[in-house]
Motif scaffolding. Structure first.
Motif, PDB file in Angstrom:
ATOM      1  N   LEU A 164      -6.731  -6.729   3.794  1.00  0.00           N
ATOM      2  CA  LEU A 164      -6.189  -5.390   4.510  1.00  0.00           C
ATOM      3  C   LEU A 164      -6.743  -4.452   5.477  1.00  0.00           C
ATOM      4  CD1 LEU A 164      -6.970  -3.756   0.457  1.00  0.00           C
ATOM      5  CD2 LEU A 164      -5.081  -3.609   1.997  1.00  0.00           C
ATOM      6  N   THR A 208      -3.485   0.067  -3.958  1.00  0.00           N
ATOM      7  CA  THR A 208      -3.616  -1.303  -3.299  1.00  0.00           C
ATOM      8  C   THR A 208      -4.793  -2.079  -2.832  1.00  0.00           C
ATOM      9  OG1 THR A 208      -1.519  -1.275  -2.820  1.00  0.00           O
ATOM     10  CG2 THR A 208      -2.774  -3.751  -2.483  1.00  0.00           C
ATOM     11  N   TRP A 209      -5.999  -2.495  -3.668  1.00  0.00           N
ATOM     12  CA  TRP A 209      -7.287  -2.923  -3.713  1.00  0.00           C
ATOM     13  C   TRP A 209      -7.438  -4.405  -2.972  1.00  0.00           C
ATOM     14  CZ3 TRP A 209     -11.253   0.609  -6.166  1.00  0.00           C
ATOM     15  CH2 TRP A 209     -11.081   2.463  -5.968  1.00  0.00           C
ATOM     16  N   LYS A 267      -3.911   7.129   1.578  1.00  0.00           N
ATOM     17  CA  LYS A 267      -4.107   5.966   0.583  1.00  0.00           C
ATOM     18  C   LYS A 267      -4.391   5.946  -1.005  1.00  0.00           C
ATOM     19  CE  LYS A 267      -0.043   4.646   3.614  1.00  0.00           C
ATOM     20  NZ  LYS A 267       0.140   3.426   4.287  1.00  0.00           N
ATOM     21  N   HIS A 318      -8.536   4.008   2.525  1.00  0.00           N
ATOM     22  CA  HIS A 318      -8.106   4.164   2.893  1.00  0.00           C
ATOM     23  C   HIS A 318      -8.508   5.909   3.304  1.00  0.00           C
ATOM     24  CE1 HIS A 318      -4.354   6.212   5.195  1.00  0.00           C
ATOM     25  NE2 HIS A 318      -4.282   4.586   5.778  1.00  0.00           N
ATOM     26  N   THR A 325       0.879  -1.010   0.370  1.00  0.00           N
ATOM     27  CA  THR A 325      -0.099  -0.030   0.058  1.00  0.00           C
ATOM     28  C   THR A 325       0.956   1.137   0.029  1.00  0.00           C
ATOM     29  OG1 THR A 325       0.392  -0.582   2.651  1.00  0.00           O
ATOM     30  CG2 THR A 325      -1.678  -1.199   1.406  1.00  0.00           C
ATOM     31  N   GLU A 326       2.193   1.469   0.091  1.00  0.00           N
ATOM     32  CA  GLU A 326       2.882   2.041   0.324  1.00  0.00           C
ATOM     33  C   GLU A 326       3.429   2.855  -1.060  1.00  0.00           C
ATOM     34  OE1 GLU A 326       3.802   3.607   2.631  1.00  0.00           O
ATOM     35  OE2 GLU A 326       2.739   3.318   4.492  1.00  0.00           O
ATOM     36  N   VAL A 355      -6.447   3.404  -1.296  1.00  0.00           N
ATOM     37  CA  VAL A 355      -6.433   1.743  -0.948  1.00  0.00           C
ATOM     38  C   VAL A 355      -8.438   1.569  -0.622  1.00  0.00           C
ATOM     39  CG1 VAL A 355      -6.369  -0.096   0.742  1.00  0.00           C
ATOM     40  CG2 VAL A 355      -4.471   1.341   0.415  1.00  0.00           C
TER      41      VAL A 355
END
Length: 369
Positions: A272, A262-263, A340, A337, A257-258, A342
């Motif tokens: 997650l 990202t799902w 992010k 998120h 995720t960084e 995400v």
């Protein structure tokens, strides 16, 4: 058609029939699915690994089996239970009967019982470990003793059994060239890496239809190995089992995720949530079937969804925003998120079988990478 028994871990015994004459015991967590059609897609869905699926639809098998409808390579469920199984399919697409198809993979069908009563039992007591025993010497007491010695469903790592063993590059026209992916010569389309925890073909098809290249990677793949594939985004797939069995994946998922959008879908949604400090729990009898109403909170719109999960997210940290809730029981169905790229959903937006209301998930994902 041969006599067989279904034995539950609470000691309940059902007498019925199977397509197998040989003596064998088949174990799995007994769950029920409310789909009216789609028994083949269900049985080949890797999320059902380790489970015996009972269909509440009383009559299954009437349209046979077609290899074009498989959601994975081969049958992944441990067994099938129904009120009645059709032995003579009637459909121009059919390639074999349901029982023949199951038998080719040594997967038992069990029928001839009151599945309404058994569904009520599961709703009252929750999902139960069960055994389909076939053969002439059917001993319920010995079968129950054997069943109680088997590991519980939540103790096993089923993901490792259904994940790909090496990367697989896929393009809209078929199998791709992994070397071209590694060297950046795969073309100008966006590239999605799907971490395969037990992905369904319908998920891959939905991505390919939106013009992206896809590479499936084993669930054991590390961040550095994924980085070599040069993805524009990462999707954590659906899959079987208790997400906490895969808690060691949390550090890797946080690193993903960084670096990339990202799902997640289903098990990917749960993983997650765990990675960010959320919590999961086992549902009493799970959500398995189509027409589950889910509200998308940002717009208030209600979508009919297809679902298949025995675990759910119970708590989210403050930096994860709740986006979807199940209108039947108000369980968490999605989040994103706040800072992010995400996002994740618990239901199956690819819906094979089921309604297509939630396919916009793939539009949002492909638009976000």
């Amino acid at each position: 058609m041969y006599k067989a028994i279904l034995v539950l871990e609470d000691g309940t015994v059902y007498e019925g029939y199977s397509q197998f004459e040989h003596a064998q015991k088949y174990v799995g967590e007994l769950v029920f699915n409310t789909s009216m059609t789609g028994y083949q897609e269900v049985m080949t869905d890797p999320s059902y690994a380790g489970q015996i699926v009972m269909f509440t639809q009383p009559h299954v098998g009437n349209y046979g089996v077609s290899s074009r409808d498989n959601e994975s390579e081969g049958i992944k469920a441990a067994g099938l239970v129904a009120r009645e199984v059709s032995m003579v399919p009637s459909n121009y697409r059919s390639e074999s009967s349901l029982t023949q198809w199951l038998g080719n993979d040594d997967v038992p069908a069990f029928w001839g019982i009151d599945t309404r009563e058994l569904t009520r039992r599961i709703r009252d007591k929750g999902a139960l470990l069960a055994c389909i025993a076939t053969g002439e010497s059917l001993d319920p007491a010995a079968t129950l003793s054997w069943l109680k010695a088997q590991p519980k469903y939540g103790e096993r790592d089923f993901v490792s059994e259904v994940s790909v063993s090496e990367p697989v590059a896929l393009r809209l026209e078929g199998q791709g060239d992994l070397e071209k992916v590694l060297t950046g010569e795969a073309g100008g389309a966006k590239h999605v890496v799907v971490v395969d925890y037990g992905v369904k073909r319908s998920i891959v098809r939905n991505l390919l239809r939106r013009g992206v290249n896809v590479t499936l990677v084993p669930n054991s793949y590390g961040v550095e190995e994924i980085e070599r594939l040069r993805p524009d985004g990462v999707l954590l797939s659906n899959g079987p089992g208790d997400p906490q069995v895969l808690s060691a994946q949390s550090e890797k998922i946080l690193r993903l995720t960084e670096r990339w959008p990202t799902w997640g879908i289903c098990l990917g949604h749960q993983l997650l949530a765990l990675a960010f400090g959320g919590k999961t729990y086992k549902l009493k009898f799970g959500h398995r079937g189509p027409n589950q109403p889910v509200q998308y909170l940002p717009t208030g719109k209600v979508e009919m969804t297809s679902q298949n999960h025995g675990y759910a997210v119970s708590e989210l940290p403050e930096f994860l925003e709740l986006t979807h809730i199940n209108l039947n029981d108000e369980t968490i169905e999605g989040f994103r998120h706040k800072d992010k790229n995400v996002e994740a959903v618990q239901f199956h937006p690819e819906a094979g079988p089921g309604p297509h209301d939630a396919e916009n998930f793939f539009d949002r994902f492909c638009g976000a990478i």
